[in-house]
Design an enzyme around this catalytic site. Structure first.
Site, PDB file in Angstrom:
ATOM      1  N   ASP A  99      40.639  43.481  13.906  1.00 39.92           N
ATOM      2  CA  ASP A  99      40.661  44.293  15.091  1.00 39.92           C
ATOM      3  C   ASP A  99      40.288  45.835  15.242  1.00 39.92           C
ATOM      4  O   ASP A  99      40.223  46.392  16.177  1.00 39.92           O
ATOM      5  CB  ASP A  99      41.988  44.330  16.175  1.00 39.92           C
ATOM      6  CG  ASP A  99      42.892  44.888  14.987  1.00 39.92           C
ATOM      7  OD1 ASP A  99      42.590  45.556  14.100  1.00 39.92           O
ATOM      8  OD2 ASP A  99      44.243  44.937  15.739  1.00 39.92           O
ATOM      9  N   GLU A 121      41.647  36.620  10.377  1.00 40.74           N
ATOM     10  CA  GLU A 121      42.747  36.906  11.072  1.00 40.74           C
ATOM     11  C   GLU A 121      42.459  36.940  12.650  1.00 40.74           C
ATOM     12  O   GLU A 121      42.597  37.879  13.424  1.00 40.74           O
ATOM     13  CB  GLU A 121      43.276  38.492  10.890  1.00 40.74           C
ATOM     14  CG  GLU A 121      44.557  38.886  11.280  1.00 40.74           C
ATOM     15  CD  GLU A 121      44.972  40.284  10.783  1.00 40.74           C
ATOM     16  OE1 GLU A 121      45.873  40.580   9.805  1.00 40.74           O
ATOM     17  OE2 GLU A 121      44.609  41.320  11.568  1.00 40.74           O
ATOM     18  N   GLU A 135      42.755  48.322  19.931  1.00 42.95           N
ATOM     19  CA  GLU A 135      42.578  47.038  18.974  1.00 42.95           C
ATOM     20  C   GLU A 135      42.724  45.920  19.567  1.00 42.95           C
ATOM     21  O   GLU A 135      41.983  44.956  19.136  1.00 42.95           O
ATOM     22  CB  GLU A 135      43.471  47.131  17.618  1.00 42.95           C
ATOM     23  CG  GLU A 135      43.133  48.354  16.666  1.00 42.95           C
ATOM     24  CD  GLU A 135      43.724  49.808  16.838  1.00 42.95           C
ATOM     25  OE1 GLU A 135      44.448  49.673  18.078  1.00 42.95           O
ATOM     26  OE2 GLU A 135      43.588  50.603  16.048  1.00 42.95           O
ATOM     27  N   HIS A 216      50.438  55.559  12.193  1.00 42.69           N
ATOM     28  CA  HIS A 216      49.311  56.202  12.314  1.00 42.69           C
ATOM     29  C   HIS A 216      48.552  55.744  13.817  1.00 42.69           C
ATOM     30  O   HIS A 216      47.637  55.967  14.164  1.00 42.69           O
ATOM     31  CB  HIS A 216      48.170  55.504  11.576  1.00 42.69           C
ATOM     32  CG  HIS A 216      48.067  54.133  11.501  1.00 42.69           C
ATOM     33  ND1 HIS A 216      47.205  53.309  12.200  1.00 42.69           N
ATOM     34  CD2 HIS A 216      48.664  53.183  10.701  1.00 42.69           C
ATOM     35  CE1 HIS A 216      47.107  52.371  12.163  1.00 42.69           C
ATOM     36  NE2 HIS A 216      48.204  51.976  11.135  1.00 42.69           N
ATOM     37  N   ARG A 218      46.958  55.377  17.438  1.00 42.44           N
ATOM     38  CA  ARG A 218      46.541  56.116  18.386  1.00 42.44           C
ATOM     39  C   ARG A 218      47.255  56.476  19.585  1.00 42.44           C
ATOM     40  O   ARG A 218      47.419  57.530  20.003  1.00 42.44           O
ATOM     41  CB  ARG A 218      45.089  55.816  18.639  1.00 42.44           C
ATOM     42  CG  ARG A 218      44.002  56.035  17.757  1.00 42.44           C
ATOM     43  CD  ARG A 218      42.552  55.701  18.138  1.00 42.44           C
ATOM     44  NE  ARG A 218      41.844  55.800  16.835  1.00 42.44           N
ATOM     45  CZ  ARG A 218      40.754  56.743  16.913  1.00 42.44           C
ATOM     46  NH1 ARG A 218      40.739  57.551  18.039  1.00 42.44           N
ATOM     47  NH2 ARG A 218      39.963  57.069  15.736  1.00 42.44           N
ATOM     48  N   HIS A 248      49.545  59.249   6.806  1.00 44.09           N
ATOM     49  CA  HIS A 248      47.980  58.593   7.105  1.00 44.09           C
ATOM     50  C   HIS A 248      47.146  59.870   6.870  1.00 44.09           C
ATOM     51  O   HIS A 248      47.675  61.005   7.543  1.00 44.09           O
ATOM     52  CB  HIS A 248      48.223  57.948   8.386  1.00 44.09           C
ATOM     53  CG  HIS A 248      46.721  57.002   8.559  1.00 44.09           C
ATOM     54  ND1 HIS A 248      45.618  57.757   8.817  1.00 44.09           N
ATOM     55  CD2 HIS A 248      46.647  55.580   8.283  1.00 44.09           C
ATOM     56  CE1 HIS A 248      44.652  56.666   9.007  1.00 44.09           C
ATOM     57  NE2 HIS A 248      45.330  55.606   8.642  1.00 44.09           N
TER      58      HIS A 248
HETATM   59  C1  UD1 Z   1      41.774  52.456  12.038  1.00 43.42           C
HETATM   60  C2  UD1 Z   1      41.599  51.204  12.880  1.00 43.42           C
HETATM   61  C3  UD1 Z   1      43.192  50.655  13.104  1.00 43.42           C
HETATM   62  C4  UD1 Z   1      43.811  50.713  11.811  1.00 43.42           C
HETATM   63  C5  UD1 Z   1      43.783  51.698  11.014  1.00 43.42           C
HETATM   64  C6  UD1 Z   1      44.247  51.693   9.651  1.00 43.42           C
HETATM   65  C7  UD1 Z   1      40.210  51.419  14.880  1.00 43.42           C
HETATM   66  C8  UD1 Z   1      39.808  51.517  16.136  1.00 43.42           C
HETATM   67  N1  UD1 Z   1      41.412  51.658  14.449  1.00 43.42           N
HETATM   68  O1  UD1 Z   1      42.673  53.695  12.923  1.00 43.42           O
HETATM   69  O2  UD1 Z   1      43.061  49.510  13.606  1.00 43.42           O
HETATM   70  O3  UD1 Z   1      45.221  50.084  11.906  1.00 43.42           O
HETATM   71  O4  UD1 Z   1      42.344  52.347  11.054  1.00 43.42           O
HETATM   72  O5  UD1 Z   1      44.583  52.996   8.896  1.00 43.42           O
HETATM   73  O6  UD1 Z   1      39.410  51.091  14.170  1.00 43.42           O
HETATM   74  N2  UD1 Z   1      40.757  59.590   7.494  1.00 43.42           N
HETATM   75  C9  UD1 Z   1      40.503  60.360   6.508  1.00 43.42           C
HETATM   76  N3  UD1 Z   1      40.412  59.571   5.404  1.00 43.42           N
HETATM   77  C10 UD1 Z   1      40.422  58.036   5.250  1.00 43.42           C
HETATM   78  C11 UD1 Z   1      40.829  57.566   6.525  1.00 43.42           C
HETATM   79  C12 UD1 Z   1      41.059  58.350   7.609  1.00 43.42           C
HETATM   80  O7  UD1 Z   1      40.358  61.503   6.171  1.00 43.42           O
HETATM   81  O8  UD1 Z   1      40.341  57.608   4.378  1.00 43.42           O
HETATM   82  C13 UD1 Z   1      40.886  60.496   8.968  1.00 43.42           C
HETATM   83  C14 UD1 Z   1      39.501  61.069   9.215  1.00 43.42           C
HETATM   84  O9  UD1 Z   1      39.526  62.213  10.061  1.00 43.42           O
HETATM   85  C15 UD1 Z   1      39.107  59.860  10.532  1.00 43.42           C
HETATM   86  C16 UD1 Z   1      40.580  59.817  11.152  1.00 43.42           C
HETATM   87  O10 UD1 Z   1      41.471  59.707  10.101  1.00 43.42           O
HETATM   88  O11 UD1 Z   1      38.155  60.515  11.304  1.00 43.42           O
HETATM   89  C17 UD1 Z   1      40.790  58.643  11.751  1.00 43.42           C
HETATM   90  O12 UD1 Z   1      40.187  57.201  11.093  1.00 43.42           O
HETATM   91  P1  UD1 Z   1      39.858  56.182  12.002  1.00 43.42           P
HETATM   92  O13 UD1 Z   1      39.187  54.889  11.387  1.00 43.42           O
HETATM   93  O14 UD1 Z   1      39.238  56.460  13.526  1.00 43.42           O
HETATM   94  O15 UD1 Z   1      41.402  55.485  12.186  1.00 43.42           O
HETATM   95  P2  UD1 Z   1      42.165  54.881  13.249  1.00 43.42           P
HETATM   96  O16 UD1 Z   1      41.701  54.906  14.658  1.00 43.42           O
HETATM   97  O17 UD1 Z   1      43.438  55.826  13.144  1.00 43.42           O
HETATM   98  N1  UDP Z   2      49.474  50.551   2.648  1.00 48.49           N
HETATM   99  C1  UDP Z   2      48.930  51.277   1.391  1.00 48.49           C
HETATM  100  N2  UDP Z   2      49.306  52.511   1.260  1.00 48.49           N
HETATM  101  C2  UDP Z   2      49.893  53.369   2.023  1.00 48.49           C
HETATM  102  C3  UDP Z   2      50.531  52.776   3.171  1.00 48.49           C
HETATM  103  C4  UDP Z   2      50.128  51.414   3.364  1.00 48.49           C
HETATM  104  O1  UDP Z   2      48.409  50.431   0.631  1.00 48.49           O
HETATM  105  O2  UDP Z   2      50.273  54.494   1.589  1.00 48.49           O
HETATM  106  C5  UDP Z   2      48.977  49.517   2.827  1.00 48.49           C
HETATM  107  C6  UDP Z   2      50.053  48.385   3.492  1.00 48.49           C
HETATM  108  O3  UDP Z   2      50.940  47.767   2.418  1.00 48.49           O
HETATM  109  C7  UDP Z   2      49.510  47.368   4.419  1.00 48.49           C
HETATM  110  C8  UDP Z   2      48.081  48.374   4.901  1.00 48.49           C
HETATM  111  O4  UDP Z   2      48.275  49.337   4.191  1.00 48.49           O
HETATM  112  O5  UDP Z   2      48.874  46.523   3.614  1.00 48.49           O
HETATM  113  C9  UDP Z   2      48.566  48.705   6.457  1.00 48.49           C
HETATM  114  O6  UDP Z   2      47.324  49.472   6.710  1.00 48.49           O
HETATM  115  P1  UDP Z   2      47.433  50.616   7.906  1.00 48.49           P
HETATM  116  O7  UDP Z   2      49.031  50.707   8.254  1.00 48.49           O
HETATM  117  O8  UDP Z   2      46.423  51.578   7.739  1.00 48.49           O
HETATM  118  O9  UDP Z   2      46.701  49.589   8.993  1.00 48.49           O
HETATM  119  P2  UDP Z   2      47.273  48.461  10.004  1.00 48.49           P
HETATM  120  O10 UDP Z   2      48.000  47.372   9.061  1.00 48.49           O
HETATM  121  O11 UDP Z   2      48.377  48.952  11.036  1.00 48.49           O
HETATM  122  O12 UDP Z   2      46.132  47.984  10.670  1.00 48.49           O
END
Ligand code: UD1
Ligand code: UDP
Length: 376
Positions: A99, A121, A135, A216, A218, A248
């Site tokens: 998603d 999924e 999502e 994490h 939104r 996160h």
């Molecule tokens: C995204 C996904 C969400 C998923 C989540 C997992 C969408 C809309 N959302 O969330 O479904 O559950 O990822 O974690 O696709 N950032 C870093 N380094 C990283 C990752 C993130 O610095 O490795 C920071 C950056 O500033 C980035 C921000 O986090 O711009 C948000 O990242 P984004 O991919 O938009 O994440 P989410 O919307 O929070």
């Molecule tokens: N996870 C990880 N390290 C962390 C936190 C979570 O490897 O510090 C793993 C967790 O076991 C799960 C996945 O990341 O498999 C979940 O990711 P996240 O919560 O970012 O996204 P979501 O599942 O909500 O889409």
């Protein structure tokens, strides 16, 4: 013998990487499969942690993440970048997961070029477009275009059928997250340790239980995260317990969590950890407080109760089994549920059910076998 078709596996965030890795590893072991891996790097650091653990080197790395990214700007960059990959390598089938924005945009781009789509999924639904946001919409939109829907549960299958998707396009396979989890548990059993684990062992008090926390979403930014953090603080004040919280990297999360919990006794804020370290932490925890989707699927396999920081869940199986309770971001509800788990042994015992509604770890095998047979 007919020619093998070209497959392209695409992912960009941490959860997608964890859930697609078993498929990639399996494809690597089938020399007859002609496939490539493309990462959008919607996440950079969190994605790289998974790539490194699974020793996956992507063929295409679009490297698109920007700090505090705007989803529309990210989508615009992704449309152009993935279009180039499609035009260059000309896949017959693309694999997208779940998603995320990565999945939804790459599916639309494939659809526009009449490339077939395998949705891993598929079929999870809350039917509330605001939760999880965005999502729920991403998953529904991807389903409208997919040619193959790999559903993790009966309920997911029914959701797809209810939306008019033909049964012949749906395969019930379980969730590849369980493949990933079981592989990792096996690795830990062999005495696996890393620098993160060694550091955590030195930091925490081994005589006090700990609650593992992640968050994490939104839709929880702002007041939601304020409430969550204040109730976590209160949990440690009212109980002899520690909290371990890998925070996160999203700046909207970091800001609030660091401000409220940065200096609280028995709260250990740490950087996001690699997958094996997180599995090790789940195993060692008393219970888990989270808004994550993936963690809701993993924790019940380990018999760990979950407090879910959401008002809705597209994973009703864990709630029905009593393994998870939805509390949203209501501070009092979070505190009350945590106190109950910490103070009422009988209640804890009832909540600590060990179940695996999302499969037995053979989802990737089922997907690959099926597609090898179909050769789409
Ligand atoms: C995204 C996904 C969400 C998923 C989540 C997992 C969408 C809309 N959302 O969330 O479904 O559950 O990822 O974690 O696709 N950032 C870093 N380094 C990283 C990752 C993130 O610095 O490795 C920071 C950056 O500033 C980035 C921000 O986090 O711009 C948000 O990242 P984004 O991919 O938009 O994440 P989410 O919307 O929070
Ligand atoms: N996870 C990880 N390290 C962390 C936190 C979570 O490897 O510090 C793993 C967790 O076991 C799960 C996945 O990341 O498999 C979940 O990711 P996240 O919560 O970012 O996204 P979501 O599942 O909500 O889409």
């Amino acid at each position: 013998m007919h020619n093998r078709k070209r497959w392209l596996v695409i992912f960009g965030t941490r959860p997608e990487a964890i859930k697609m890795a078993p498929l990639v590893k399996l494809m690597e072991s089938h020399t007859e499969i002609d496939f490539r891996v493309c990462v959008t790097a919607q996440h950079r650091g969190l994605l790289d942690q998974v790539l490194s653990f699974y020793q996956i080197t992507p063929h295409y790395d679009l490297d698109l993440m920007q700090a505090n990214q705007n989803l529309n700007e990210f989508s615009a960059r992704l449309f152009n970048a993935i279009n180039e990959v499609y035009c260059k390598w000309e896949p017959d089938l693309v694999f997208v997961h779940g998603d995320t924005t990565t999945s939804m945009i790459c599916a639309i781009a494939a659809f526009n070029l009449q490339i077939k789509i395998a949705h891993i999924e598929a079929g999870l639904r809350t039917l509330d477009l605001k939760s999880p946001f965005p999502e729920e919409m991403n998953r529904q939109v991807t389903a409208r275009m997919a040619d193959f829907h790999f559903a993790p549960t009966e309920k997911a299958t029914k959701n797809l059928i209810n939306e008019g998707i033909h049964l012949a396009k749906i395969l019930l396979v379980g969730n590849t997250v369980i493949d990933s989890l079981l592989l990792t548990i096996e690795k830990i059993k062999t005495g696996y340790e890393n620098d993160e684990i060694i550091k955590i062992k030195k930091t925490i008090d081994s005589n006090l239980p700990f609650i593992l926390v992640t968050g994490h979403r939104r839709e929880n930014f702002g007041d939601g995260f304020l409430n969550i953090c204040n109730s976590l603080k209160e949990i440690t004040k009212q109980n002899k317990v520690q909290i371990i919280y890998p925070v996160h990297l999203n700046p909207n999360v970091q800001k609030t969590v660091m401000a409220i919990l940065g200096d609280v006794d028995n709260v250990h804020l740490i950087a996001p950890v690699s997958y094996p370290t997180f599995v090790w932490l789940m195993q060692g925890s008393k219970f888990i407080i989270t808004d994550s989707g993936g963690v809701q699927e993993e924790a019940p396999v380990l018999g760990k109760p979950i407090i879910v920081l959401r008002n809705t869940s597209e994973r009703p199986e864990v709630i029905e089994a009593g393994a998870a309770v939805l509390v949203g971001t209501n501070g009092e509800a979070i505190l009350e549920e945590a106190n109950r788990l910490l103070q009422d042994e009988l209640y804890f015992f009832k909540r600590a059910v060990t179940i695996s509604p999302y499969g037995n770890g053979d989802a990737a095998n089922k997907i690959v076998d099926y597609l090898l047979e179909m050769n789409p």
